[in-house]
Design a protein around this motif. Structure first.
Motif, PDB file in Angstrom:
ATOM      1  N   LYS A  78      54.740  33.162  80.534  1.00  0.00           N
ATOM      2  CA  LYS A  78      55.149  32.445  79.336  1.00  0.00           C
ATOM      3  C   LYS A  78      56.429  33.035  78.767  1.00  0.00           C
ATOM      4  CE  LYS A  78      50.515  30.982  77.912  1.00  0.00           C
ATOM      5  NZ  LYS A  78      49.536  30.948  76.788  1.00  0.00           N
ATOM      6  N   GLN A  79      57.102  32.245  77.954  1.00  0.00           N
ATOM      7  CA  GLN A  79      58.309  32.705  77.291  1.00  0.00           C
ATOM      8  C   GLN A  79      57.960  33.616  76.119  1.00  0.00           C
ATOM      9  OE1 GLN A  79      60.818  29.422  76.179  1.00  0.00           O
ATOM     10  NE2 GLN A  79      61.267  28.857  78.293  1.00  0.00           N
ATOM     11  N   ARG A  80      58.898  34.470  75.777  1.00  0.00           N
ATOM     12  CA  ARG A  80      58.713  35.338  74.632  1.00  0.00           C
ATOM     13  C   ARG A  80      58.690  34.504  73.357  1.00  0.00           C
ATOM     14  NH1 ARG A  80      62.169  40.783  74.604  1.00  0.00           N
ATOM     15  NH2 ARG A  80      61.135  40.732  76.644  1.00  0.00           N
ATOM     16  N   GLU A  81      57.754  34.807  72.467  1.00  0.00           N
ATOM     17  CA  GLU A  81      57.605  34.042  71.246  1.00  0.00           C
ATOM     18  C   GLU A  81      57.601  34.959  70.034  1.00  0.00           C
ATOM     19  OE1 GLU A  81      53.887  31.987  70.934  1.00  0.00           O
ATOM     20  OE2 GLU A  81      52.692  33.721  71.558  1.00  0.00           O
ATOM     21  N   LEU A  82      58.104  34.431  68.940  1.00  0.00           N
ATOM     22  CA  LEU A  82      58.122  35.158  67.677  1.00  0.00           C
ATOM     23  C   LEU A  82      56.727  35.182  67.079  1.00  0.00           C
ATOM     24  CD1 LEU A  82      59.698  36.522  65.334  1.00  0.00           C
ATOM     25  CD2 LEU A  82      60.092  34.214  64.435  1.00  0.00           C
ATOM     26  N   VAL A  83      56.287  36.356  66.646  1.00  0.00           N
ATOM     27  CA  VAL A  83      54.964  36.533  66.069  1.00  0.00           C
ATOM     28  C   VAL A  83      55.038  36.697  64.556  1.00  0.00           C
ATOM     29  CG1 VAL A  83      52.898  37.980  66.009  1.00  0.00           C
ATOM     30  CG2 VAL A  83      54.053  37.519  68.183  1.00  0.00           C
ATOM     31  N   TYR A 139      55.022  34.288  59.644  1.00  0.00           N
ATOM     32  CA  TYR A 139      54.113  34.427  60.768  1.00  0.00           C
ATOM     33  C   TYR A 139      54.083  33.157  61.592  1.00  0.00           C
ATOM     34  CZ  TYR A 139      52.318  38.318  58.001  1.00  0.00           C
ATOM     35  OH  TYR A 139      52.201  39.470  57.267  1.00  0.00           O
ATOM     36  N   ALA A 140      53.850  33.330  62.878  1.00  0.00           N
ATOM     37  CA  ALA A 140      53.569  32.194  63.735  1.00  0.00           C
ATOM     38  C   ALA A 140      52.222  31.600  63.351  1.00  0.00           C
ATOM     39  CB  ALA A 140      53.566  32.616  65.199  1.00  0.00           C
ATOM     40  N   ASN A 141      52.086  30.294  63.511  1.00  0.00           N
ATOM     41  CA  ASN A 141      50.833  29.643  63.156  1.00  0.00           C
ATOM     42  C   ASN A 141      49.646  30.217  63.926  1.00  0.00           C
ATOM     43  OD1 ASN A 141      52.012  27.895  61.282  1.00  0.00           O
ATOM     44  ND2 ASN A 141      52.407  26.319  62.824  1.00  0.00           N
ATOM     45  N   SER A 142      49.887  30.663  65.141  1.00  0.00           N
ATOM     46  CA  SER A 142      48.804  31.152  65.974  1.00  0.00           C
ATOM     47  C   SER A 142      48.200  32.460  65.476  1.00  0.00           C
ATOM     48  CB  SER A 142      49.291  31.332  67.416  1.00  0.00           C
ATOM     49  OG  SER A 142      50.379  32.235  67.475  1.00  0.00           O
ATOM     50  N   VAL A 143      48.927  33.197  64.635  1.00  0.00           N
ATOM     51  CA  VAL A 143      48.434  34.481  64.147  1.00  0.00           C
ATOM     52  C   VAL A 143      48.264  34.500  62.638  1.00  0.00           C
ATOM     53  CG1 VAL A 143      49.551  35.631  66.087  1.00  0.00           C
ATOM     54  CG2 VAL A 143      50.695  35.569  63.859  1.00  0.00           C
ATOM     55  N   TYR A 203      55.143  47.800  60.947  1.00  0.00           N
ATOM     56  CA  TYR A 203      53.802  47.776  61.495  1.00  0.00           C
ATOM     57  C   TYR A 203      53.348  46.341  61.697  1.00  0.00           C
ATOM     58  CZ  TYR A 203      53.902  52.487  59.524  1.00  0.00           C
ATOM     59  OH  TYR A 203      54.254  53.773  59.193  1.00  0.00           O
ATOM     60  N   LEU A 204      52.453  46.167  62.642  1.00  0.00           N
ATOM     61  CA  LEU A 204      51.780  44.896  62.837  1.00  0.00           C
ATOM     62  C   LEU A 204      50.286  45.170  62.928  1.00  0.00           C
ATOM     63  CD1 LEU A 204      52.193  41.822  63.230  1.00  0.00           C
ATOM     64  CD2 LEU A 204      52.056  42.239  65.699  1.00  0.00           C
ATOM     65  N   GLN A 205      49.575  44.857  61.856  1.00  0.00           N
ATOM     66  CA  GLN A 205      48.126  44.988  61.834  1.00  0.00           C
ATOM     67  C   GLN A 205      47.528  43.719  62.413  1.00  0.00           C
ATOM     68  OE1 GLN A 205      46.104  47.645  60.794  1.00  0.00           O
ATOM     69  NE2 GLN A 205      44.508  46.389  61.751  1.00  0.00           N
ATOM     70  N   MET A 206      46.808  43.840  63.507  1.00  0.00           N
ATOM     71  CA  MET A 206      46.252  42.702  64.213  1.00  0.00           C
ATOM     72  C   MET A 206      44.738  42.738  64.080  1.00  0.00           C
ATOM     73  SD  MET A 206      48.654  42.635  67.628  1.00  0.00           S
ATOM     74  CE  MET A 206      47.925  44.155  68.273  1.00  0.00           C
ATOM     75  N   ASN A 207      44.190  41.746  63.413  1.00  0.00           N
ATOM     76  CA  ASN A 207      42.759  41.639  63.193  1.00  0.00           C
ATOM     77  C   ASN A 207      42.225  40.393  63.878  1.00  0.00           C
ATOM     78  OD1 ASN A 207      42.776  43.917  61.381  1.00  0.00           O
ATOM     79  ND2 ASN A 207      43.546  42.546  59.782  1.00  0.00           N
ATOM     80  N   GLY A 208      40.936  40.399  64.140  1.00  0.00           N
ATOM     81  CA  GLY A 208      40.314  39.243  64.770  1.00  0.00           C
ATOM     82  C   GLY A 208      40.975  38.859  66.076  1.00  0.00           C
ATOM     83  N   LEU A 209      41.250  39.842  66.912  1.00  0.00           N
ATOM     84  CA  LEU A 209      41.977  39.596  68.156  1.00  0.00           C
ATOM     85  C   LEU A 209      41.180  38.698  69.098  1.00  0.00           C
ATOM     86  CD1 LEU A 209      43.422  43.156  68.637  1.00  0.00           C
ATOM     87  CD2 LEU A 209      44.781  41.060  68.469  1.00  0.00           C
ATOM     88  N   PRO A 241      41.453  36.712  73.211  1.00  0.00           N
ATOM     89  CA  PRO A 241      42.115  36.917  74.505  1.00  0.00           C
ATOM     90  C   PRO A 241      43.512  36.318  74.586  1.00  0.00           C
ATOM     91  CG  PRO A 241      39.814  36.386  74.860  1.00  0.00           C
ATOM     92  CD  PRO A 241      40.066  36.215  73.391  1.00  0.00           C
ATOM     93  N   GLU A 242      43.759  35.241  73.864  1.00  0.00           N
ATOM     94  CA  GLU A 242      45.080  34.618  73.858  1.00  0.00           C
ATOM     95  C   GLU A 242      46.155  35.504  73.254  1.00  0.00           C
ATOM     96  OE1 GLU A 242      42.061  31.684  74.615  1.00  0.00           O
ATOM     97  OE2 GLU A 242      42.267  33.130  72.986  1.00  0.00           O
ATOM     98  N   ASP A 243      45.768  36.562  72.558  1.00  0.00           N
ATOM     99  CA  ASP A 243      46.728  37.514  72.010  1.00  0.00           C
ATOM    100  C   ASP A 243      47.235  38.499  73.054  1.00  0.00           C
ATOM    101  OD1 ASP A 243      46.572  36.489  69.354  1.00  0.00           O
ATOM    102  OD2 ASP A 243      44.725  37.633  69.035  1.00  0.00           O
ATOM    103  N   THR A 244      46.643  38.503  74.227  1.00  0.00           N
ATOM    104  CA  THR A 244      47.055  39.425  75.279  1.00  0.00           C
ATOM    105  C   THR A 244      48.505  39.179  75.661  1.00  0.00           C
ATOM    106  OG1 THR A 244      44.820  39.652  76.174  1.00  0.00           O
ATOM    107  CG2 THR A 244      46.648  40.161  77.648  1.00  0.00           C
TER     108      THR A 244
END
Length: 117
Positions: A43-48, A59-63, A79-85, A87-90
């Motif tokens: 996949k292409q690099r995407e802004l998070v 934020y991107a809608n997906s996160v 920092y990027l605090q990632m909660n509720g991860l 598999p699509e976040d891989t």
């Protein structure tokens, strides 16, 4: 002129959390905004997420609602605090600094985040 080093990636189960860090060095006074991107295999690099020098975040809608981006100017770190991860976040997560007076952005080397199902 600006160097970025990401850390905090790893393997986590779905529903878990991770906190990524991006430390900046060099001409840090030139940083206008910092962003997190990610790139999954094939996949292409995407802004998070993005945080500006004035503290505005986006934020991107997906996160949205799961990830939080923050900036500690005293430590020159974002920092990027990632909660509720899920598999699509891989992906490999990269930080980017937008520099004042430069058409080129500074990029970190990336850190791998893997979320198991």
């Amino acid at each position: 002129q600006v160097q970025l080093v990401e850390s905090g990636g790893g393997l986590v189960e779905a529903g878990g959390s991770l906190r990524l860090s991006c430390a900046a060095s060099g001409s840090i006074f030139r940083i206008n905004a910092m962003s997190w991107y990610r790139q999954a295999p094939g996949k292409q690099r995407e802004l998070v997420a993005t945080v500006t020098n004035g503290g505005t975040t986006g934020y991107a809608n997906s996160v949205k609602g799961r990830f939080i981006v923050s900036r500690n100017n005293a430590k020159n770190t974002v920092y990027l605090q990632m909660n509720g991860l899920i598999p699509e976040d891989t992906a490999v997560y990269y930080c980017k600094a937008t520099l004042v007076g430069s058409s080129r952005d500074a990029w970190g080397q990336g850190t791998q985040v893997t979320v198991s199902s």
